[in-house]
Design an enzyme around this catalytic site. Structure first.
Site, short mmCIF file in Angstrom:
data_model
loop_
_atom_site.label_atom_id
_atom_site.label_comp_id
_atom_site.label_asym_id
_atom_site.label_seq_id
_atom_site.Cartn_x
_atom_site.Cartn_y
_atom_site.Cartn_z
N TYR A 124 -8.67 26.70 9.00
CA TYR A 124 -9.35 25.69 9.08
C TYR A 124 -10.89 26.11 9.41
CZ TYR A 124 -6.12 21.92 7.89
OH TYR A 124 -5.42 20.92 7.55
N LYS B 47 4.12 32.87 11.21
CA LYS B 47 4.77 33.90 9.96
C LYS B 47 4.48 35.26 10.70
CE LYS B 47 5.76 33.28 6.24
NZ LYS B 47 7.22 33.31 5.38
N ASP C 265 8.41 28.65 7.22
CA ASP C 265 9.30 28.39 6.16
C ASP C 265 10.63 28.12 6.44
OD1 ASP C 265 9.78 30.93 6.82
OD2 ASP C 265 9.96 31.72 4.80
N ASP D 54 -0.40 21.27 10.08
CA ASP D 54 -0.64 20.22 9.25
C ASP D 54 0.49 19.86 8.27
OD1 ASP D 54 -2.44 18.47 7.77
OD2 ASP D 54 -2.60 20.04 6.30
N ASP E 233 3.33 16.50 8.49
CA ASP E 233 3.73 15.66 7.53
C ASP E 233 5.08 15.59 7.05
OD1 ASP E 233 1.09 14.85 7.17
OD2 ASP E 233 0.98 14.92 5.08
C1 IPM Z 1 -4.44 15.54 9.24
C2 IPM Z 1 -5.40 15.59 7.90
C3 IPM Z 1 -6.57 16.68 8.13
C4 IPM Z 1 -6.11 17.76 8.34
C5 IPM Z 1 -7.69 16.36 6.98
C6 IPM Z 1 -8.04 15.10 6.57
C7 IPM Z 1 -8.83 17.10 7.04
O1 IPM Z 1 -4.56 16.13 6.74
O2 IPM Z 1 -4.87 15.30 10.28
O3 IPM Z 1 -3.53 16.24 9.21
O4 IPM Z 1 -5.82 18.72 7.28
O5 IPM Z 1 -6.32 18.30 9.67
MG MG Z 2 -2.55 16.60 7.42
#
Ligand code: IPM
Ligand code: MG
Length: 373
Positions: free
Chosen positions: A144, A195, A228, A252, A256
């Site tokens: 990032y 990884k 993975d 990230d 999710d």
């Molecule tokens: C998160 C989001 C952020 C990230 C974005 C909005 C920059 O997806 O907090 O997971 O990728 O970190």
């Molecule tokens: Mg995110």
């Protein structure tokens, strides 16, 4: 008696951010009335809202206010209206700037399946019932922020996009330490994810986490997993995990994924912490995992529970107010057990309600729990 004021900076942002934040304000008011704790609350624009008002997703003044506050409660940023903007102007820069400027390197993302919601998951109840895992995602380093980055034009006219995954041992150690400390309060298991089979930065990550465990955390069981495989294992048998520690990008993705094990993004809070200073105070920002959800913004149907639970995390990690945090979490569970559901977690034989009714129900439940109803 009212204890010393605690300074909160509230940054609702865009989309459903302001709607769900409004419900947290009810809880803050409730606490002032019933829990002998008063918050000094300031509110500022960030994200697209700040771009529209001031031309930038976050101002230096807001960053300074975030540093002066005892804790920051964030909503969500972004939306189609601002999608055409370049990386140096986008709403997302608000959260990335706060993470970087406040040194918020440890992003804690719990995935907990509350019993009343076990059927909301797309996985079978027997796979997810009782799930309680914590992902610790590194959040100020890795790809990032790594340099070099950019899009360059090659001599022959082709273009090349570049991002760099970089980690130093100190960056790895400080986030691993957070994971080990958390695990000590839980099942004492940490799984470190990278990884190492294809990336040097991943290999260094693995070696550094293992060395720290051997040196300082012999009571913790540490395992290592490729990212993975971890994605696969999270879907196959998520309850094998207690604490997962991983890099910015993998965290990230995996957070999710893990959030969906619980059935609704609308339920999950998060905390992002910096390093403690000599007095133990640390910068901290709390936000729901869900985004700004432009498709449902303004309709009054967003689930406010993730923002409310983020506030509970804030009480726990920034103010050590365990009892109040638990009270709010219990109120949320009870309201769900009573059958109220926002559309994102709607289930048969439940009552579909909007943002406001859900927020009011939590406050009523709080009244009941402390016997003021
Ligand atoms: C998160 C989001 C952020 C990230 C974005 C909005 C920059 O997806 O907090 O997971 O990728 O970190
Ligand atoms: Mg995110």
């Amino acid at each position: 008696m009212t204890l010393a004021n605690k300074r909160l900076l509230i940054l609702p942002g865009d989309g459903i951010g302001p709607e769900v934040m409004y419900e947290v304000r009810r809880i803050i008011d409730w606490m002032a009335r019933h829990r002998a704790v008063r918050f000094e609350v300031e509110e500022e624009l960030v994200g697209g809202a700040a771009i529209d008002a001031k031309g930038r997703p976050i101002s230096e003044e807001v960053v300074e206010k975030a540093k002066r506050a005892d804790a920051v409660l964030f909503g969500a940023v972004g939306g189609p209206k601002w999608d055409h903007l370049g990386f140096d102007r986008r709403p997302e820069l608000a959260i990335l700037t706060l993470r970087r400027e406040l040194g918020l390197f440890a992003n804690l993302r719990p995935a907990v399946v509350l019993d009343p919601l076990v059927d909301a998951s797309t996985l079978k109840p027997e796979i997810v019932r009782g799930l309680d895992l914590m992902i610790v995602r590194e959040s100020t380093g890795g790809i990032y922020f790594g340099e070099p980055r950019g899009i360059e034009t090659l001599p022959d006219g082709r273009k090349r996009g570049i991002n760099t995954e970089v980690y130093t041992t100190d960056e790895i150690e400080r986030v691993a330490r957070v994971a080990f400390e958390l695990a000590r309060e839980r099942k004492k298991q940490v799984c470190s994810v990278e990884k190492a089979n294809v990336m040097e930065s991943g290999l260094l990550w693995r070696q550094t986490v293992q060395a720290l465990r051997d040196r300082e955390y012999p009571d913790i069981t540490l395992s290592h997993m490729y990212a993975d495989n971890c994605a696969m294992q999270l879907v196959r048998n998520p309850r094998q995990f207690d604490v997962i520690v991983t890099t910015n990008l993998f965290g990230d993705l995996l957070s999710d994924l893990a959030s969906m094990l619980t059935g609704s993004l609308g339920m999950l809070p998060s905390a992002t912490l910096g390093a403690p200073d000599s007095t133990g105070k640390r910068y901290a920002l709390y936000e729901p995992i869900h985004g700004s959800a432009p498709d449902i913004a303004g309709k009054g149907i967003a689930n406010p529970l993730a923002e409310i639970l983020s506030f509970a995390m804030l009480l726990r990690y920034s103010f050590s107010m365990q009892e109040d945090a638990r009270l709010i979490e219990r109120a949320v569970t009870n309201v769900l057990a009573g059958g109220l559901r926002t559309p994102d977690i709607m289930a048969p034989n439940c009552a579909k309600v909007g943002t406001q009714v859900m927020g009011e129900a939590v406050v009523r439940e709080l009244d009941k729990l402390v016997g003021t109803a």
